[in-house]
Write a protein that holds these residues in place. Structure first.
Motif, PDB file in Angstrom:
ATOM      1  N   VAL A  24       0.849  -1.187   0.000  1.00  0.00           N
ATOM      2  CA  VAL A  24       0.000   0.000   0.000  1.00  0.00           C
ATOM      3  C   VAL A  24       0.886   1.238   0.000  1.00  0.00           C
ATOM      4  O   VAL A  24       1.657   1.468   0.944  1.00  0.00           O
ATOM      5  N   ALA A  25       0.808   2.017  -1.049  1.00  0.00           N
ATOM      6  CA  ALA A  25       1.598   3.246  -1.137  1.00  0.00           C
ATOM      7  C   ALA A  25       0.901   4.373  -0.385  1.00  0.00           C
ATOM      8  O   ALA A  25       1.521   5.069   0.431  1.00  0.00           O
ATOM      9  N   LYS A  26      -0.394   4.535  -0.640  1.00  0.00           N
ATOM     10  CA  LYS A  26      -1.176   5.581   0.029  1.00  0.00           C
ATOM     11  C   LYS A  26      -2.576   5.060   0.299  1.00  0.00           C
ATOM     12  O   LYS A  26      -3.098   4.208  -0.423  1.00  0.00           O
ATOM     13  N   VAL A  27      -3.204   5.571   1.346  1.00  0.00           N
ATOM     14  CA  VAL A  27      -4.571   5.214   1.689  1.00  0.00           C
ATOM     15  C   VAL A  27      -5.166   6.351   2.515  1.00  0.00           C
ATOM     16  O   VAL A  27      -4.444   7.042   3.248  1.00  0.00           O
ATOM     17  N   THR A  28      -6.445   6.569   2.382  1.00  0.00           N
ATOM     18  CA  THR A  28      -7.126   7.604   3.155  1.00  0.00           C
ATOM     19  C   THR A  28      -7.815   6.941   4.340  1.00  0.00           C
ATOM     20  O   THR A  28      -8.619   6.018   4.180  1.00  0.00           O
ATOM     21  N   VAL A  29      -7.475   7.399   5.540  1.00  0.00           N
ATOM     22  CA  VAL A  29      -8.018   6.823   6.780  1.00  0.00           C
ATOM     23  C   VAL A  29      -8.725   7.925   7.556  1.00  0.00           C
ATOM     24  O   VAL A  29      -8.105   8.926   7.930  1.00  0.00           O
ATOM     25  N   GLY A  30     -10.022   7.758   7.760  1.00  0.00           N
ATOM     26  CA  GLY A  30     -10.793   8.782   8.478  1.00  0.00           C
ATOM     27  C   GLY A  30     -10.684  10.139   7.827  1.00  0.00           C
ATOM     28  O   GLY A  30     -10.666  11.170   8.514  1.00  0.00           O
ATOM     29  N   GLY A  31     -10.568  10.144   6.501  1.00  0.00           N
ATOM     30  CA  GLY A  31     -10.456  11.397   5.755  1.00  0.00           C
ATOM     31  C   GLY A  31      -9.053  11.943   5.672  1.00  0.00           C
ATOM     32  O   GLY A  31      -8.831  12.989   5.046  1.00  0.00           O
ATOM     33  N   VAL A  32      -8.072  11.271   6.282  1.00  0.00           N
ATOM     34  CA  VAL A  32      -6.676  11.743   6.297  1.00  0.00           C
ATOM     35  C   VAL A  32      -5.837  10.874   5.356  1.00  0.00           C
ATOM     36  O   VAL A  32      -5.743   9.652   5.565  1.00  0.00           O
ATOM     37  N   PRO A  33      -5.232  11.456   4.305  1.00  0.00           N
ATOM     38  CA  PRO A  33      -4.352  10.660   3.431  1.00  0.00           C
ATOM     39  C   PRO A  33      -3.026  10.368   4.123  1.00  0.00           C
ATOM     40  O   PRO A  33      -2.365  11.276   4.640  1.00  0.00           O
ATOM     41  N   VAL A  34      -2.644   9.093   4.144  1.00  0.00           N
ATOM     42  CA  VAL A  34      -1.372   8.689   4.774  1.00  0.00           C
ATOM     43  C   VAL A  34      -0.681   7.673   3.878  1.00  0.00           C
ATOM     44  O   VAL A  34      -1.309   7.033   3.032  1.00  0.00           O
ATOM     45  N   ARG A  35       0.623   7.541   4.075  1.00  0.00           N
ATOM     46  CA  ARG A  35       1.383   6.498   3.390  1.00  0.00           C
ATOM     47  C   ARG A  35       1.056   5.144   4.017  1.00  0.00           C
ATOM     48  O   ARG A  35       0.800   5.040   5.221  1.00  0.00           O
ATOM     49  N   GLY A  36       1.132   4.117   3.202  1.00  0.00           N
ATOM     50  CA  GLY A  36       0.912   2.773   3.729  1.00  0.00           C
ATOM     51  C   GLY A  36       1.928   2.415   4.796  1.00  0.00           C
ATOM     52  O   GLY A  36       1.607   1.735   5.781  1.00  0.00           O
ATOM     53  N   SER A  37       3.182   2.871   4.621  1.00  0.00           N
ATOM     54  CA  SER A  37       4.220   2.586   5.618  1.00  0.00           C
ATOM     55  C   SER A  37       3.910   3.265   6.947  1.00  0.00           C
ATOM     56  O   SER A  37       4.230   2.728   8.016  1.00  0.00           O
ATOM     57  N   SER A  38       3.258   4.436   6.895  1.00  0.00           N
ATOM     58  CA  SER A  38       2.881   5.123   8.136  1.00  0.00           C
ATOM     59  C   SER A  38       1.780   4.357   8.860  1.00  0.00           C
ATOM     60  O   SER A  38       1.820   4.191  10.088  1.00  0.00           O
ATOM     61  N   LEU A  39       0.780   3.887   8.099  1.00  0.00           N
ATOM     62  CA  LEU A  39      -0.288   3.119   8.727  1.00  0.00           C
ATOM     63  C   LEU A  39       0.252   1.809   9.283  1.00  0.00           C
ATOM     64  O   LEU A  39      -0.179   1.364  10.363  1.00  0.00           O
ATOM     65  N   ARG A  40       1.209   1.211   8.580  1.00  0.00           N
ATOM     66  CA  ARG A  40       1.847  -0.005   9.101  1.00  0.00           C
ATOM     67  C   ARG A  40       2.461   0.252  10.477  1.00  0.00           C
ATOM     68  O   ARG A  40       2.288  -0.537  11.408  1.00  0.00           O
ATOM     69  N   THR A  41       3.164   1.379  10.625  1.00  0.00           N
ATOM     70  CA  THR A  41       3.800   1.716  11.899  1.00  0.00           C
ATOM     71  C   THR A  41       2.755   1.969  12.973  1.00  0.00           C
ATOM     72  O   THR A  41       2.889   1.498  14.119  1.00  0.00           O
ATOM     73  N   ILE A  42       1.735   2.705  12.643  1.00  0.00           N
ATOM     74  CA  ILE A  42       0.685   3.036  13.619  1.00  0.00           C
ATOM     75  C   ILE A  42       0.019   1.773  14.158  1.00  0.00           C
ATOM     76  O   ILE A  42      -0.235   1.643  15.362  1.00  0.00           O
ATOM     77  N   LEU A  43      -0.238   0.815  13.268  1.00  0.00           N
ATOM     78  CA  LEU A  43      -0.959  -0.396  13.668  1.00  0.00           C
ATOM     79  C   LEU A  43      -0.033  -1.535  14.102  1.00  0.00           C
ATOM     80  O   LEU A  43      -0.499  -2.550  14.620  1.00  0.00           O
ATOM     81  N   GLY A  44       1.283  -1.370  13.870  1.00  0.00           N
ATOM     82  CA  GLY A  44       2.224  -2.429  14.236  1.00  0.00           C
ATOM     83  C   GLY A  44       2.145  -3.638  13.324  1.00  0.00           C
ATOM     84  O   GLY A  44       2.389  -4.771  13.758  1.00  0.00           O
TER      85      GLY A  44
END
Length: 350
Positions: free
Chosen positions: A260-280
């Protein structure tokens, strides 16, 4: 009668002289022949050098002195000693020897890159925190972890570092940012797909991942709606989760490796690598679905996916590739050779 005795004496003398002609050379030669065939075999100096520890006097790695931040302490050691600790910690010692050599060269290159670029630490060249620099473990702790395999594992690791003494991954004559990861999803990722800047030697390449033999190559993680909301809001308090759970994640874009390069979460665009870090999550190569009100993530591989895949390197080594072939496969357009003598120059260095 007298004449007969004289003849007999002459014959006896002649026999003695003839015997002496044969026996004396044998007596003279015998000690030398005995020494020649009974002495110990000559020592193979090449074999002796190969058995020396990687940080032995005279090696390039021994000449490079490091300041290593370990917790609150700054330890002083040579590059060879440090690299042995890194390889112990970063790659299973059960891996093929050529894979361990590739790991040693990648770790050496990463270390030199950090020194050349100033690193992250004021009073040290590098640290033992894997999240910041590279993992490191002492021989004592590694042996406790290895158990009965300790002697063999330590020998393999020291040999991997020692036989690649000074070997470095260079691009244009300069050490590269030799990042590595555990396993990819069959294709590595470009640096620009994960971080802000692209690098010519960190490009996507095929990676032979032996999925069936990699622990947790496919993983599954689930979160309740509340768990997910709390984790993401801690990083992005501006997110809006007022709608249905099924609409919280949308507009996912994947890169060349299927991550996942990019994804919108709760209306906020984030990098897939960032979401990976947030969720572990184990990697950014994931899909998700809603099951019974929970967000369930299905993940492939482990790590950021850039540079050398360790399990891929081991698969290549088991198939017959040498460490140089492994490294030039995973790092595009590089050479593998001893670093220039004037490269390791800084205060306190050589």
């Amino acid at each position: 009668m007298r004449r007969t005795n004289q003849v007999r004496q002459s014959v006896a003398v002649s026999v003695l002289l003839i015997a002496a002609l044969f026996l004396v050379p044998l007596l003279v030669i015998a000690p030398f022949r005995t020494a020649l065939f009974n002495r110990e075999a000559p020592v193979d100096e090449t074999e002796e050098r190969a058995e020396l520890p990687p940080f032995a006097s005279g090696s390039l790695d021994a000449a490079a002195k490091l300041r290593v931040l370990d917790g609150d302490q700054v330890l002083e050691m040579d590059l060879g000693q440090y690299l042995v600790g890194v390889v112990r910690a970063e790659m299973p010692a059960s891996f093929a020897q050529e894979a361990l050599k590739a790991q040693a060269v990648a770790a050496r290159t990463y270390t030199l890159y950090k020194i050349q670029t100033g690193g992250n630490h004021e009073n040290a060249d590098i640290c033992t925190d894997y999240a910041c620099c590279q993992a490191y473990i002492s021989e004592e702790k590694a042996r406790a972890n290895w158990g009965d395999a300790a002697d063999e594992n330590e020998r393999k690791v020291e040999e991997a570092v020692g036989t690649t003494d000074g070997q470095t991954i260079l691009y244009g004559g300069v050490p590269v940012l030799a990042v590595f990861h555990s396993s990819s999803a069959g294709l590595t990722r470009g640096a620009g797909e994960v971080w802000m800047n692209d690098l010519p030697y960190l490009q996507p390449v095929d990676s032979p991942e032996p999925a069936d033999s990699i622990p947790n190559y496919y993983s599954r993680v689930e979160f309740t709606a509340e768990e997910f909301r709390e984790k993401f809001l801690a990083a992005h308090p501006e997110a809006d989760f007022s709608g249905k759970v099924s609409g919280w994640l949308r507009d996912a874009a994947k890169d060349t490796a299927g991550s996942v390069a990019k994804v919108t979460v709760g209306g906020v665009p984030v990098r897939g690598s960032s979401l990976r870090t947030i969720l572990g999550l184990r990697s950014a190569c994931f899909d998700w679905e809603v099951q019974d009100g929970k967000l369930v993530f299905f993940v492939t591989g482990y790590g950021h996916g850039v540079g050398m895949s360790q399990y891929g390197a081991n698969a290549m080594a088991e198939a017959g590739s040498g460490y140089q072939e492994i490294l030039t496969h995973y790092y595009t357009g590089v050479t593998v050779e001893p670093y220039p003598a004037d490269l390791f120059t800084r205060d306190g260095g050589t």
